[in-house]
Design a protein around this motif. Structure first.
Motif, mmCIF file in Angstrom:
data_model
loop_
_atom_site.group_PDB
_atom_site.id
_atom_site.type_symbol
_atom_site.label_atom_id
_atom_site.label_comp_id
_atom_site.label_asym_id
_atom_site.label_seq_id
_atom_site.Cartn_x
_atom_site.Cartn_y
_atom_site.Cartn_z
ATOM 1 N N VAL A 1 21.029 65.185 95.069
ATOM 2 C CA VAL A 1 21.579 64.339 96.129
ATOM 3 C C VAL A 1 22.640 63.395 95.553
ATOM 4 N N ALA A 2 22.370 62.851 94.370
ATOM 5 C CA ALA A 2 23.331 61.914 93.747
ATOM 6 C C ALA A 2 24.672 62.605 93.482
ATOM 7 N N GLU A 3 24.619 63.834 92.976
ATOM 8 C CA GLU A 3 25.858 64.591 92.736
ATOM 9 C C GLU A 3 26.576 64.876 94.053
ATOM 10 N N GLY A 4 25.804 65.215 95.077
ATOM 11 C CA GLY A 4 26.387 65.477 96.396
ATOM 12 C C GLY A 4 27.118 64.253 96.928
ATOM 13 N N ARG A 5 26.489 63.090 96.767
ATOM 14 C CA ARG A 5 27.114 61.844 97.246
ATOM 15 C C ARG A 5 28.402 61.552 96.492
ATOM 16 N N GLU A 6 28.409 61.848 95.186
ATOM 17 C CA GLU A 6 29.634 61.625 94.398
ATOM 18 C C GLU A 6 30.782 62.481 94.906
ATOM 19 N N ILE A 7 30.477 63.728 95.272
ATOM 20 C CA ILE A 7 31.506 64.631 95.803
ATOM 21 C C ILE A 7 32.050 64.067 97.113
ATOM 22 N N VAL A 8 31.143 63.618 97.989
ATOM 23 C CA VAL A 8 31.546 63.067 99.295
ATOM 24 C C VAL A 8 32.446 61.840 99.109
ATOM 25 N N THR A 9 32.040 60.937 98.220
ATOM 26 C CA THR A 9 32.812 59.711 97.969
ATOM 27 C C THR A 9 34.194 60.032 97.413
ATOM 28 N N SER B 1 18.954 82.599 91.065
ATOM 29 C CA SER B 1 19.333 81.592 90.071
ATOM 30 C C SER B 1 18.088 80.772 89.734
ATOM 31 N N ASN B 2 18.278 79.498 89.466
ATOM 32 C CA ASN B 2 17.139 78.690 89.018
ATOM 33 C C ASN B 2 16.533 77.877 90.154
ATOM 34 N N VAL B 3 16.631 78.362 91.383
ATOM 35 C CA VAL B 3 16.023 77.611 92.493
ATOM 36 C C VAL B 3 15.003 78.484 93.209
ATOM 37 N N GLY B 4 14.121 77.810 93.951
ATOM 38 C CA GLY B 4 13.126 78.522 94.742
ATOM 39 C C GLY B 4 13.571 78.666 96.191
ATOM 40 N N VAL B 5 12.633 79.080 97.057
ATOM 41 C CA VAL B 5 12.987 79.370 98.454
ATOM 42 C C VAL B 5 13.459 78.145 99.228
ATOM 43 N N VAL B 6 12.989 76.957 98.861
ATOM 44 C CA VAL B 6 13.369 75.772 99.653
ATOM 45 C C VAL B 6 14.867 75.513 99.556
ATOM 46 N N ILE B 7 15.401 75.503 98.343
ATOM 47 C CA ILE B 7 16.832 75.234 98.162
ATOM 48 C C ILE B 7 17.669 76.453 98.546
ATOM 49 N N ASP B 8 17.155 77.658 98.243
ATOM 50 C CA ASP B 8 17.938 78.864 98.512
ATOM 51 C C ASP B 8 17.965 79.205 99.994
ATOM 52 N N LEU B 9 16.799 79.156 100.649
ATOM 53 C CA LEU B 9 16.712 79.614 102.040
ATOM 54 C C LEU B 9 16.497 78.492 103.052
ATOM 55 N N GLY C 1 25.848 67.949 104.607
ATOM 56 C CA GLY C 1 25.380 68.767 103.491
ATOM 57 C C GLY C 1 24.426 67.998 102.598
ATOM 58 N N VAL C 2 24.747 66.740 102.350
ATOM 59 C CA VAL C 2 23.893 65.887 101.514
ATOM 60 C C VAL C 2 22.564 65.606 102.229
ATOM 61 N N ALA C 3 22.623 65.352 103.534
ATOM 62 C CA ALA C 3 21.396 65.044 104.296
ATOM 63 C C ALA C 3 20.419 66.223 104.247
ATOM 64 N N SER C 4 20.932 67.451 104.384
ATOM 65 C CA SER C 4 20.055 68.634 104.345
ATOM 66 C C SER C 4 19.472 68.828 102.946
ATOM 67 N N LEU C 5 20.290 68.592 101.930
ATOM 68 C CA LEU C 5 19.806 68.703 100.542
ATOM 69 C C LEU C 5 18.734 67.649 100.271
ATOM 70 N N GLU C 6 18.936 66.465 100.843
ATOM 71 C CA GLU C 6 17.978 65.367 100.633
ATOM 72 C C GLU C 6 16.604 65.729 101.205
ATOM 73 N N ILE C 7 16.595 66.338 102.402
ATOM 74 C CA ILE C 7 15.326 66.746 103.020
ATOM 75 C C ILE C 7 14.686 67.880 102.209
ATOM 76 N N ALA C 8 15.501 68.837 101.759
ATOM 77 C CA ALA C 8 14.980 69.948 100.951
ATOM 78 C C ALA C 8 14.351 69.415 99.663
ATOM 79 N N THR C 9 15.026 68.458 99.048
ATOM 80 C CA THR C 9 14.531 67.848 97.804
ATOM 81 C C THR C 9 13.211 67.112 98.060
ATOM 82 N N GLN C 10 13.155 66.431 99.209
ATOM 83 C CA GLN C 10 11.928 65.714 99.596
ATOM 84 C C GLN C 10 10.757 66.690 99.745
ATOM 85 N N CYS C 11 11.056 67.889 100.291
ATOM 86 C CA CYS C 11 10.014 68.913 100.457
ATOM 87 C C CYS C 11 9.434 69.305 99.105
ATOM 88 N N LEU C 12 10.284 69.324 98.078
ATOM 89 C CA LEU C 12 9.839 69.725 96.736
ATOM 90 C C LEU C 12 9.101 68.594 96.026
#
Length: 334
Positions: free
Chosen positions: A109-117, A166-174, A302-313
């Motif tokens: 999420v932090a990297e995503g926010r940096e891209i947005v900024t 790659s190095n992610v599971g179903v939450v981040i991938d799907l 994009g960041v908001a969806s990643l944040e929720i996915a990360t929270q799930c993990l």
């Protein structure tokens, strides 16, 4: 940049593709066929990937990002592995290049926010590639529930173990696709997350049952795994007035409505378009670039969806409270 003005755009936007795996090669194929676009080339360190993309799109290829940027581009699409999104996006934004980056926007999420900024400061267009929004079946579901009082959403996205993992599971991938769809359908933020995850076969989670509540009270759940021998993609939405079912693979959308006290109701198939989702998505990105509009899927989304996915993990599952009723002898059903 002058190329975003209306006059120079006619000469064609100069676009590059970064990453020539399966997705990047498809980006190149679609871009090569779009009017008003000059596909400058694709970048990939792998000679095999470069060859495939060149054959699909009949375009130049480069081993490094610097080689592509030296050719001069107005916009890029980034389909490189997720862990490179941050570095590659920032390098392009620093040169005032418009960016569409595949989902998830970044590894964290932090990297995503940096891209947005960075994109906001540079004044360039940043769009996130949540391609499922451009699936005509999804668009038909969205249209069918417009203005309705949504009660619940159920999404199934299952299939066999992917060869290109790659190095992610179903939450981040799907599931990140469907987290985005839940937010888009409800036009609300997700405020509660209840995940159940399991790593049955893989190192990362390969089964996920995810439950959510949105700020406007909609209950939603996602069933996703890599243990199903066939692909299935379905969305159902219950509202006060109708029940909408969409198959995202066959692109059939059905609506149940006119519920009567005796349990009867009417059904109809809804019209669904035939666009290739990726083509529709890339056209939307280039339109936002040309007109300086807000893109269809913003960096913030994009960041908001990643944040929720990360929270799930990260959310620990709590053990169920032990009921005293279980302590007595079991009665044998006769």
């Amino acid at each position: 940049m002058s190329s975003t003005g209306s006059a120079p755009a006619k000469a064609g936007l100069r676009v590059g593709v970064i990453g020539a795996g399966v997705m990047g090669s498809n980006h190149a194929r679609v871009l090569a066929g779009l009017p008003g676009v000059s596909l400058v080339g694709v970048v990939d360190p792998s000679p095999a990937h470069r060859t495939r993309a060149m054959e699909l799109a009949n375009c130049a290829s480069f081993e490094t990002l610097d080689q592509l940027l030296a050719e001069g581009v107005d916009a890029v699409t980034i389909a490189a592995p997720t862990h490179l999104h941050h570095e590659v996006s920032l390098a392009c934004i620093a040169k005032n290049i418009h960016v569409m980056v595949e989902k998830p926007i970044a590894s964290t999420v932090a990297e995503g926010r940096e891209i947005v900024t960075a994109a906001q400061k540079a004044g360039v267009t940043l769009m996130v590639g949540h391609v499922e929004r451009f699936n005509p079946a999804v668009a038909a579901v969205k249209q069918a529930i417009a203005g309705e009082d949504i009660l619940s959403i159920a999404i199934t996205r299952v299939g066999p173990f992917p060869p290109r993992m790659s190095n992610v599971g179903v939450v981040i991938d799907l599931a990140v696709h469907d987290i985005d769809l839940i937010r888009w359908f409800t036009e609300s933020d997700i405020v509660e997350v209840q995940p159940q995850l399991s790593s049955a076969v893989a190192e990362r989670e390969d089964i996920a049952l995810l439950q959510f509540r949105t700020a406007n009270g909609v209950l939603a759940h996602i069933n996703t795994n890599w243990l199903t021998p066939f692909k299935a993609r379905s969305v159902t939405v219950a509202t006060r007035g109708k029940y909408v079912m969409g198959d995202l693979l066959t692109r059939q959308v059905t609506e149940c409505f006119g519920f009567k006290p005796d349990g009867s109701y009417s059904m109809r198939h809804l019209p669904v378009g035939h666009d290739e989702p990726l083509r529709a998505e890339l056209i939307a990105f280039l339109k936002a670039v040309r007109n300086g509009e807000t893109p269809a899927v913003t960096g913030d989304e994009g960041v908001a969806s990643l944040e929720i996915a990360t929270q799930c993990l990260e959310t620990p599952s709590r053990p169920a409270a032990k009921s005293s009723a279980l302590k007595g002898p079991r009665r044998v059903a006769g």
